[in-house]
Design an enzyme around this catalytic site. Structure first.
Site, PDB file in Angstrom:
ATOM      1  N   GLY A  50     -26.314  -7.620  59.073  1.00  0.00           N
ATOM      2  CA  GLY A  50     -25.193  -7.353  59.967  1.00  0.00           C
ATOM      3  C   GLY A  50     -23.905  -7.950  59.452  1.00  0.00           C
ATOM      4  O   GLY A  50     -23.162  -8.612  60.182  1.00  0.00           O
ATOM      5  N   GLY A  54     -17.358  -8.760  62.269  1.00  0.00           N
ATOM      6  CA  GLY A  54     -17.566  -9.945  63.095  1.00  0.00           C
ATOM      7  C   GLY A  54     -17.942 -11.190  62.325  1.00  0.00           C
ATOM      8  O   GLY A  54     -17.454 -11.440  61.220  1.00  0.00           O
ATOM      9  N   TYR A 204     -31.912  -8.614  76.495  1.00  0.00           N
ATOM     10  CA  TYR A 204     -31.164  -9.359  75.477  1.00  0.00           C
ATOM     11  C   TYR A 204     -31.588 -10.822  75.463  1.00  0.00           C
ATOM     12  O   TYR A 204     -31.844 -11.403  74.397  1.00  0.00           O
ATOM     13  CB  TYR A 204     -29.662  -9.255  75.742  1.00  0.00           C
ATOM     14  CG  TYR A 204     -28.818 -10.027  74.753  1.00  0.00           C
ATOM     15  CD1 TYR A 204     -28.701  -9.619  73.431  1.00  0.00           C
ATOM     16  CD2 TYR A 204     -28.132 -11.184  75.139  1.00  0.00           C
ATOM     17  CE1 TYR A 204     -27.937 -10.328  72.513  1.00  0.00           C
ATOM     18  CE2 TYR A 204     -27.367 -11.898  74.233  1.00  0.00           C
ATOM     19  CZ  TYR A 204     -27.270 -11.471  72.925  1.00  0.00           C
ATOM     20  OH  TYR A 204     -26.517 -12.192  72.029  1.00  0.00           O
TER      21      TYR A 204
END
Length: 327
Positions: A50, A54, A204
C-alpha cells in the site's frame, strides 16, 4: 464612524490572528511523535505494501532518502508508477521498484512472493501497511470479507511466504500497521467473514485486532531467529483510507466536517513516523511483540492479550490461506 469601523476591523483581525494561532498550535500538537534519528539504510531491502499514497508513500519516501532499496507492493500500476517516479526525483535514489500485489487475492500474494524471491535473496524489513476501512460489504477473490481478507489474511500469507528470506537476512523486522480501532475489536470465530451480520466499523476493528494478535503470536514463533515483529497505531491521519465513509465524502462532509477535523488530523508524513520508528530505530533491534503509537510503546486492549484467541486465529488463518505451519 471611521474610528468605530477601525476598531471593529482591528478586533476582527485580532480574533482572526488568535484563532489562527490556536488552530496552528492544535495542528502541530496533533502531529504526535516524530522519528528524528539519522540512520543509513544503504544495502537494506524493504517491502512496503500500500505504498502509492498516504503514509505508505511517505514511508517509502523517507526510506529512499536513507538509501534503502524499496519495493512498492501495490495493486494500481499507474498510480504506483507515478508515486515511484516522484520519489526517485525527490531522493535521487533509483532503487525504488513497483511490483504488483493485490492483497484481496491469495493467488496474487503467492505470485508476488515467488517473483520477489527470484529477484532478491534477502529482505530486511517487511512493512504490512496496506488496508481498507469501513467499506460496504464486499468479498475478496477467495471469498473472505474484504477488510479481514486485505488487512489480515493477505498480509498473514505474505509474511509467512517471506519468512525464509527474513530469517536469512536477520536481523530483520516485520511491521504490522494496525489501529487504535483494535480496542473495539472482537474476533468472532463463528462468523469471521461477517456473513450473518455485517457492520463496517465492527469488521474493521476485528481486522485491526487480528493484526495485533497476529503480531504477538508470530513474535513467539520467531524467538531466537533474529526476526522481530511489532504492530502500531499510526494515528488519525488525513489519507484516502476514509474514502468509503459517506459522512466525510458528501458535500457537507467535504466542506464542513473535513474543515472542522483538519486541525485534529495528522499529515501523512506525521502518520508515517511510528512506522519508521519501528522499522529503523537501532534501539528496537531485539524488541518484538510490542505495540507502538506516537513512537512509544503503548498497552494493547485486553482482547489483544488473549493468547488462546491469538493461537486459534493463527490456526484458522493457516487453514483458510493454506499456509504451511511454522516449526
Amino acid at each position: 464612524m471611521i474610528k468605530i469601523l477601525g476598531n471593529i476591523f482591528c478586533s476582527c483581525v485580532a480574533w482572526f490572528v488568535g484563532i489562527t494561532l490556536i488552530v496552528s498550535f492544535i495542528k502541530k500538537y496533533m502531529q504526535g511523535g516524530q522519528f528524528t534519528k539519522q540512520t543509513n539504510e544503504t544495502g537494506k531491502v524493504v517491502i512496503v505494501t500500500g505504498a502509492n499514497t498516504g503514509i505508505g508513500k511517505e514511508t517509502v519516501l523517507e526510506l529512499a532518502r536513507r538509501g534503502a532499496t524499496v519495493y512498492m507492493a501495490c495493486r494500481d500500476k499507474t498510480k504506483t508508477e507515478k508515486a515511484r517516479l516522484e520519489i526517485i526525483e525527490e531522493t535521487k535514489n533509483e532503487n525504488i521498484f513497483f511490483r504488483e500485489l493485490d492483497l484481496a487475492s491469495l493467488q496474487s500474494v503467492r505470485r508476488f512472493a515467488a517473483e520477489f524471491k527470484k529477484e532478491q535473496d534477502k529482505l530486511h524489513i517487511l512493512i504490512n501497511n496496506a488496508g481498507v476501512m469501513r467499506c460496504p460489504y464486499m468479498v475478496t477473490r477467495d471469498g473472505f470479507e474484504m477488510q479481514l481478507g486485505v488487512n489480515h489474511l493477505g498480509h498473514f500469507l505474505l509474511t509467512n511466504l517471506l519468512l525464509d528470506l527474513l530469517k536469512k537476512s536477520a536481523p530483520s523486522r516485520i511491521i504490522n500497521v494496525s489501529s487504535l480501532a483494535h480496542t473495539r475489536g472482537f474476533i468472532d470465530f463463528n462468523d469471521l467473514n461477517s456473513e450473518k451480520y455485517y457492520d463496517p466499523g465492527a469488521a474493521y476493528s476485528q481486522s485491526k485486532l487480528a493484526n495485533v494478535l497476529f503480531t504477538r503470536e508470530l513474535a513467539k514463533r520467531l524467538e531466537g531467529t533474529g526476526v522481530t515483529v511489532n504492530a502500531l497505531h499510526p494515528g488519525v491521519v488525513d489519507t484516502e483510507l476514509g474514502r468509503h465513509m459517506k459522512i466525510l465524502n458528501g458535500t457537507f462532509g467535504r466542506i464542513v466536517l473535513r474543515t472542522l477535523l483538519w486541525p485534529l488530523l495528522k499529515t501523512p508524513k506525521s502518520g508515517a513516523q511510528t512506522t519508521l520508528y519501528a522499522a529503523l530505530d537501532p534501539d528496537l533491534e531485539k524488541v518484538s511483540g510490542v505495540y507502538f503509537s506516537d513512537c512509544k510503546e503503548k498497552k494493547v486492549a485486553p482482547a489483544a492479550m488473549d493468547n488462546q484467541t491469538a493461537k486459534q486465529l493463527w490456526e484458522e488463518s493457516v487453514r483458510v490461506t493454506y499456509t504451511r505451519k511454522l516449526d
